[in-house]
Design an enzyme around this catalytic site. Structure first.
Site, short mmCIF file in Angstrom:
data_model
loop_
_atom_site.label_atom_id
_atom_site.label_comp_id
_atom_site.label_asym_id
_atom_site.label_seq_id
_atom_site.Cartn_x
_atom_site.Cartn_y
_atom_site.Cartn_z
N LYS A 54 -17.93 29.80 -28.72
CA LYS A 54 -18.27 29.10 -27.49
C LYS A 54 -17.52 29.61 -26.26
O LYS A 54 -16.34 29.92 -26.32
CB LYS A 54 -17.98 27.60 -27.64
CG LYS A 54 -18.91 26.85 -28.58
CD LYS A 54 -20.38 26.87 -28.14
CE LYS A 54 -20.63 26.05 -26.91
NZ LYS A 54 -20.49 24.61 -27.17
N SER A 80 -14.10 26.40 -27.41
CA SER A 80 -14.19 25.20 -28.24
C SER A 80 -13.11 25.26 -29.30
O SER A 80 -12.76 26.33 -29.79
CB SER A 80 -15.57 25.16 -28.89
OG SER A 80 -15.52 24.40 -30.09
N SER A 84 0.82 -1.23 0.00
CA SER A 84 0.00 0.00 0.00
C SER A 84 0.85 1.27 0.00
O SER A 84 0.30 2.37 0.01
CB SER A 84 -0.94 -0.01 1.21
OG SER A 84 -0.21 -0.20 2.41
N ASN A 134 -17.65 27.90 -22.47
CA ASN A 134 -18.28 26.81 -21.74
C ASN A 134 -17.97 26.85 -20.24
O ASN A 134 -16.83 27.10 -19.87
CB ASN A 134 -17.82 25.46 -22.30
CG ASN A 134 -18.09 25.33 -23.78
OD1 ASN A 134 -19.12 25.78 -24.28
ND2 ASN A 134 -17.15 24.74 -24.51
N GLU A 158 -19.30 22.15 -14.89
CA GLU A 158 -19.64 20.83 -15.45
C GLU A 158 -18.78 19.73 -14.82
O GLU A 158 -19.25 18.65 -14.49
CB GLU A 158 -19.43 20.82 -16.96
CG GLU A 158 -20.41 21.71 -17.72
CD GLU A 158 -20.02 21.83 -19.18
OE1 GLU A 158 -20.10 20.82 -19.90
OE2 GLU A 158 -19.61 22.93 -19.61
N TYR A 187 -9.13 -7.01 12.72
CA TYR A 187 -8.55 -6.44 11.50
C TYR A 187 -8.61 -7.45 10.36
O TYR A 187 -8.43 -8.65 10.55
CB TYR A 187 -7.10 -6.01 11.72
CG TYR A 187 -6.45 -5.47 10.46
CD1 TYR A 187 -6.62 -4.14 10.09
CD2 TYR A 187 -5.72 -6.31 9.61
CE1 TYR A 187 -6.07 -3.65 8.91
CE2 TYR A 187 -5.17 -5.83 8.43
CZ TYR A 187 -5.35 -4.51 8.08
OH TYR A 187 -4.82 -4.03 6.92
N THR A 240 -40.43 25.49 -10.01
CA THR A 240 -40.68 24.12 -9.59
C THR A 240 -40.84 23.34 -10.88
O THR A 240 -41.34 23.87 -11.88
CB THR A 240 -41.97 23.98 -8.73
OG1 THR A 240 -43.09 24.33 -9.54
CG2 THR A 240 -41.93 24.89 -7.50
N HIS A 241 -40.35 22.11 -10.90
CA HIS A 241 -40.33 21.30 -12.13
C HIS A 241 -39.56 22.02 -13.25
O HIS A 241 -39.83 21.80 -14.42
CB HIS A 241 -41.75 20.98 -12.61
CG HIS A 241 -42.65 20.45 -11.53
ND1 HIS A 241 -42.82 19.11 -11.28
CD2 HIS A 241 -43.41 21.11 -10.62
CE1 HIS A 241 -43.65 18.96 -10.26
NE2 HIS A 241 -44.01 20.15 -9.83
N1 ARG Z 1 -1.26 -1.51 5.01
C1 ARG Z 1 -2.15 -2.00 5.99
C2 ARG Z 1 -3.49 -1.29 5.87
O1 ARG Z 1 -3.55 -0.30 5.24
C3 ARG Z 1 -1.58 -1.75 7.34
C4 ARG Z 1 -2.01 -2.71 8.38
C5 ARG Z 1 -1.49 -4.02 8.06
N2 ARG Z 1 -1.70 -4.96 9.08
C6 ARG Z 1 -1.56 -6.26 8.87
N3 ARG Z 1 -1.74 -7.05 9.86
N4 ARG Z 1 -1.24 -6.74 7.69
O2 ARG Z 1 -4.49 -1.73 6.40
#
Ligand code: ARG
Length: 471
Positions: free
Chosen positions: A286, A280, A26, A288, A293, A320, A158-159
């Site tokens: 144009k 554009s 991560s 825009n 948007e 967890y 309204t509408h």
């Molecule tokens: N990268 C993990 C998360 O975002 C951190 C916690 C990981 N814990 C574990 N027991 N693998 O959740």
């Protein structure tokens, strides 16, 4: 295969492929938690020292090393290694490089499970405050515009059919109140994010004599989770923030839709500064409303992040689970998208020019005073249902004759009801139509002035709240 030794490698004899590691690591996205992670570790290291779980020297060395890392991080001098699973592993390894084996003591009485929960709580509570601050900026821009142009009369719908005239300020203030509720949700969400999970350990607490209150206090939390299992597996605060963001997005999208409509040739109620629009590549004429948007279009990803998080949580057993790693990208993106949308729309509002004449002309055509004709008769003892019928017939007559109601002569009117007298023309007058809607929360200038005062009080309250939560 990454040849770096894992910090948890003791019981492993085979390792995952590099592509699998890449999939489950991560660090690519949780590195944005680095500053929170270090702050949390400093509090933990201080507490370990104070409780005699590690020596005072070790605690001091850990804190000094972490503070050095924090300083380098602030200067952009830290490089994270993709091979180190997540931000927690990265920081620990960097600390090791800096202070040597003493770094190995930092993780005493702690798990990445309570650590990552802590980081996310810190992220969420800060995001709540910052989003509230940006919502406040938007409210102020709306109030400024209302102060300058709020007395312009426009059609209310309204509408999406012209209904009754309203003050432009009244219309703008409707959004001020939506954003006020959004601020309330941010404040509320912050309360529940502001509870510390640190010290829950992996799931069951720890055998060491830790002081959870001390780390919570140092990190500015209002309390600690009473249950360690809940502490590491609660992601309600993320769902709440995502849900609050989803409503902000809904409000912004509605507002943007109106901006887009108002800027069309068909409405022609407003103009926007060039810097918030694009042209554009083919059609030279144009201009825009791209920002409006785009913000309207961003709503989808913000709603999507909420549904994704709710789905991640569903069916996860205590405590967890790796599933929870999926709490991050959606929440980060949702927070970033909402905050950037608010920031840029606030800027755009300052360039908004009101075409009062066009608003007035639109409010003067299309029988927006028909209710007032019915009300006029009802006030003169004609039952409202009958009065409504008469006014409807008059509208029919006008449609055929290509006239507005106030262009009918008194004899023409009296053919439909003897209750009509000369004062009906005052009742049909656009300014009176607006001015007589004096019921609480109505569009009469006096009522709009009153709700403006209320809005200003709300703004002042948010301002003082923000001072109490400054990071
Ligand atoms: N990268 C993990 C998360 O975002 C951190 C916690 C990981 N814990 C574990 N027991 N693998 O959740």
């Amino acid at each position: 295969m990454s040849n770096r030794k894992k910090l948890w490698s003791g019981r492993f004899s085979e390792s995952a492929s590099e592509s699998l590691e890449d999939f489950w690591n991560s660090i690519g996205f949780d590195q944005r938690l680095a500053a929170f992670d270090i702050r949390g570790s400093i509090a933990h290291a201080r507490m370990l020292g104070a409780q005699g779980i590690i020596s005072a020297e070790e605690s001091t060395a850990l804190i000094a090393g972490l503070e050095g890392l924090a300083a380098d991080l602030a200067e952009g001098k830290i490089e994270f290694a993709r091979g180190d699973e997540d931000i927690h592993m990265n920081i620990e390894r960097l600390l090791h490089e800096r202070i040597g084996p003493a770094a190995g003591k930092l993780h005493t009485a702690r798990s990445r499970n309570d650590q990552v929960a802590l980081d996310m709580h810190m992220f969420a509570r800060e995001a709540c405050a910052e989003t509230a601050r940006l919502l406040l900026g938007m409210q102020k821009a709306l109030l400024k515009l209302a102060a300058e142009q709020g007395d312009a009369v426009m059609p209310g719908y309204t509408h999406l059919q012209r209904a009754q005239p309203v003050l432009f300020g009244h219309h703008l203030l409707a959004y001020v109140w939506m954003f006020q509720r959004d601020i309330g949700r941010m404040q509320d969400c912050r309360k529940r994010a502001n509870i510390s999970p640190l010290g829950a350990g992996a799931l069951a607490g720890t055998t060491f004599p830790i002081d959870r209150e001390a780390t919570a206090r140092e990190l500015g939390f209002e309390g600690i989770y009473p249950n360690s299992l809940d502490a590491v597996s609660d992601r309600d605060f993320a769902v709440e923030l995502l849900a609050a963001n989803a409503l902000v997005a809904a409000h912004l999208s509605r507002f943007c839709e109106e901006i887009i409509l108002w800027m069309t040739g068909e409405f022609g109620f407003i103009a926007l500064g060039d810097s918030y629009c694009t042209g554009s590549s083919m059609m030279p004429q144009k201009k825009n409303p791209d920002l409006a948007e785009l913000v309207r279009g961003k709503t989808g990803r913000i709603y999507g992040a909420l549904i994704a998080m709710l789905t991640v949580l569903k069916g996860t057993p205590l405590a967890y689970n790796k599933d929870f790693q999926e709490d991050k990208e959606g929440l980060f993106d949702s927070v970033d998208t909402v905050q950037k949308s608010l920031f840029h729309l606030t800027g755009m509002l300052a360039t908004l020019r009101v075409k009062r004449d066009a608003m007035h002309a639109a409010a003067s055509k299309g029988f927006l005073n028909a209710t007032d004709v019915a009300d006029y008769l009802a006030a003169r003892n004609v039952p409202f249902r009958a009065a409504h019928e008469i006014a409807g017939k008059l509208v029919r007559l006008c449609l055929d004759a290509g006239k507005e109601l106030h262009e009918l002569t008194l004899p023409e009117l009296q053919k439909f009801s003897a209750a009509f007298a000369d004062d009906v023309y005052a009742a049909m007058d656009l300014n009176n139509v607006v001015g007589r809607r004096t019921s609480a929360g109505g569009t009469a200038p006096a009522q709009v002035a009153m709700q403006t005062n209320q809005a200003e009080i709300a703004v002042a309250e948010t301002e003082s709240w923000l001072k109490t939560v400054a990071p």
